[in-house]
Design an enzyme around this catalytic site. Structure first.
Site, PDB file in Angstrom:
ATOM      1  N   ASP A  68     -29.157  47.374  17.945  1.00 32.27           N
ATOM      2  CA  ASP A  68     -29.422  47.694  19.344  1.00 32.27           C
ATOM      3  C   ASP A  68     -28.707  48.978  19.749  1.00 32.27           C
ATOM      4  O   ASP A  68     -27.910  49.532  18.977  1.00 32.27           O
ATOM      5  CB  ASP A  68     -28.999  46.518  20.239  1.00 32.27           C
ATOM      6  CG  ASP A  68     -27.753  45.787  19.750  1.00 32.27           C
ATOM      7  OD1 ASP A  68     -26.958  46.391  18.997  1.00 32.27           O
ATOM      8  OD2 ASP A  68     -27.568  44.620  20.104  1.00 32.27           O
ATOM      9  N   ASP A 137     -22.875  34.050  25.956  1.00 28.99           N
ATOM     10  CA  ASP A 137     -23.994  33.364  26.616  1.00 28.99           C
ATOM     11  C   ASP A 137     -25.100  33.000  25.616  1.00 28.99           C
ATOM     12  O   ASP A 137     -26.205  32.642  26.007  1.00 28.99           O
ATOM     13  CB  ASP A 137     -24.559  34.221  27.758  1.00 28.99           C
ATOM     14  CG  ASP A 137     -25.148  35.555  27.265  1.00 28.99           C
ATOM     15  OD1 ASP A 137     -25.096  35.835  26.054  1.00 28.99           O
ATOM     16  OD2 ASP A 137     -25.673  36.307  28.108  1.00 28.99           O
ATOM     17  N   HIS A 139     -26.472  35.101  23.425  1.00 28.28           N
ATOM     18  CA  HIS A 139     -27.414  36.164  23.061  1.00 28.28           C
ATOM     19  C   HIS A 139     -27.267  36.563  21.595  1.00 28.28           C
ATOM     20  O   HIS A 139     -26.199  36.399  20.982  1.00 28.28           O
ATOM     21  CB  HIS A 139     -27.314  37.379  24.004  1.00 28.28           C
ATOM     22  CG  HIS A 139     -26.074  38.201  23.890  1.00 28.28           C
ATOM     23  ND1 HIS A 139     -25.296  38.555  24.979  1.00 28.28           N
ATOM     24  CD2 HIS A 139     -25.471  38.793  22.829  1.00 28.28           C
ATOM     25  CE1 HIS A 139     -24.289  39.310  24.579  1.00 28.28           C
ATOM     26  NE2 HIS A 139     -24.375  39.461  23.284  1.00 28.28           N
ATOM     27  N   GLU A 144     -31.049  38.430  25.654  1.00 28.17           N
ATOM     28  CA  GLU A 144     -30.324  37.549  26.562  1.00 28.17           C
ATOM     29  C   GLU A 144     -31.089  36.232  26.728  1.00 28.17           C
ATOM     30  O   GLU A 144     -32.275  36.153  26.373  1.00 28.17           O
ATOM     31  CB  GLU A 144     -30.165  38.253  27.917  1.00 28.17           C
ATOM     32  CG  GLU A 144     -29.324  39.525  27.870  1.00 28.17           C
ATOM     33  CD  GLU A 144     -27.825  39.258  27.722  1.00 28.17           C
ATOM     34  OE1 GLU A 144     -27.426  38.144  27.323  1.00 28.17           O
ATOM     35  OE2 GLU A 144     -27.048  40.191  28.003  1.00 28.17           O
TER      36      GLU A 144
HETATM   37  C1  F6R Z   1     -23.990  44.007  18.861  1.00 33.92           C
HETATM   38  C2  F6R Z   1     -24.816  42.912  19.338  1.00 33.92           C
HETATM   39  C3  F6R Z   1     -24.274  41.797  20.175  1.00 33.92           C
HETATM   40  C4  F6R Z   1     -22.914  41.298  19.714  1.00 33.92           C
HETATM   41  C5  F6R Z   1     -22.422  40.191  20.641  1.00 33.92           C
HETATM   42  C6  F6R Z   1     -21.033  39.729  20.278  1.00 33.92           C
HETATM   43  O1  F6R Z   1     -24.755  44.909  18.098  1.00 33.92           O
HETATM   44  O2  F6R Z   1     -25.974  42.921  19.073  1.00 33.92           O
HETATM   45  O3  F6R Z   1     -25.177  40.723  20.146  1.00 33.92           O
HETATM   46  O4  F6R Z   1     -22.985  40.834  18.394  1.00 33.92           O
HETATM   47  O5  F6R Z   1     -22.427  40.658  21.957  1.00 33.92           O
HETATM   48  O6  F6R Z   1     -20.137  40.766  20.523  1.00 33.92           O
HETATM   49  P1  F6R Z   1     -18.631  40.690  20.053  1.00 33.92           P
HETATM   50  O7  F6R Z   1     -18.645  40.685  18.582  1.00 33.92           O
HETATM   51  O8  F6R Z   1     -18.013  41.940  20.607  1.00 33.92           O
HETATM   52  O9  F6R Z   1     -18.068  39.450  20.642  1.00 33.92           O
END
Ligand code: F6R
Length: 261
Positions: A68, A137, A139, A144
């Site tokens: 992303d 959450d 995702h 989301e």
């Molecule tokens: C990042 C991504 C997000 C993260 C998620 C967890 O490329 O796609 O889905 O993997 O937000 O983030 P952290 O690892 O910072 O808790």
């Protein structure tokens, strides 16, 4: 889905690094799917440590695709996922910038960015191992809650919770972009092996919902239940909410030696 409860986040990183290295050894031109955020950082440091120690595989022919990207940041912004992945992994591994792809957040081309990224992924032959983190959450990438389980790469609006969670990379949640380009859940399902890492108590609730709850767009990470080869590496804090935790560990301990992750 194979859930592997481990003793620490360091063990998660070691096993994740082993899995990525094994994929590159088997296929030196493998396409690696990379995640950003805090969770994979220990894994990335371990891969770089091994690379510098001379024990890692050659990354000369691999391709990398990120999950992303934020929309609206100036090019080269240190918080962009392109800059982050270069700094945290691909530059130290010596992977040329042109072999690292991500969705193109240029404003003028946003409408076609998703379609173009899907075409690039297809042309590269698809992702061999896709590293994933999970949002508090539920995702997955930036899909989301409520995202279509069959979605492809497209623009999305971040949930307020995610902007707050990611404020640490920007200074305040107001500075976190509102929009992102993200691989869809359907895109992620096309990777040949999904490797989800979950560490820390903040992930316990979402992880339990993803692994043991119903398959539902309300918890986008539950889409892993549909994949024929999904592995979840989890530390004790993130495993707290798993009812079948002891069983997962028994299964892992009884795994035949010839069967990798
Ligand atoms: C990042 C991504 C997000 C993260 C998620 C967890 O490329 O796609 O889905 O993997 O937000 O983030 P952290 O690892 O910072 O808790």
């Amino acid at each position: 889905m194979e859930v592997v409860p481990l003793e620490s986040d360091t063990e998660v990183a070691t096993l994740a690094a082993d899995t990525i290295e094994a994929a590159v050894r088997t296929r030196p031109d493998a396409v690696l799917g990379l995640a950003t955020g805090s969770t994979p950082l220990l894994t990335y440091r371990e891969l770089i440590r091994r690379h510098h120690a001379g024990t890692g595989p050659s990354y000369a022919r691999v391709w990398c695709f990120t999950l992303d990207e934020y929309v609206g940041l100036p090019p080269g912004h240190p918080g962009s996922y392109r800059a982050t992945i270069a700094r945290e992994l691909t530059d130290p591994l010596g992977i040329p910038a042109e072999c690292v792809r991500g969705p193109d957040p240029t404003e003028a081309h946003l409408a076609s960015a998703g379609e173009r990224y899907e075409a690039e992924l297809k042309a590269a032959g698809g992702v061999e191992v896709q590293l994933l983190g999970i949002g508090s959450d539920g995702h997955l990438a930036f899909n989301e809650p409520g995202s279509s389980l069959g979605s492809l790469t497209r623009i999305k609006t971040l949930a307020e919770q995610t902007r707050q969670d990611n404020a640490r990379f920007f200074g305040s949640s107001d500075e976190v972009p509102r929009h992102v380009l993200t691989q869809g859940l359907g895109t992620i399902l096309r990777a040949r092996h999904l490797l989800l890492l979950a560490t820390g108590p903040g992930k316990a609730h979402a992880l339990a919902a993803a692994v043991e709850g119903p398959l539902s767009a309300t918890c986008p990470a539950s889409v892993l239940q549909l994949h024929p080869h999904a592995t979840v590496l989890v530390d004790p804090a993130a495993a707290q909410g798993l009812e079948r935790r002891a069983h997962y560990r028994e299964v892992y301990d009884a795994k035949p030696a010839w069967q990798g992750l």
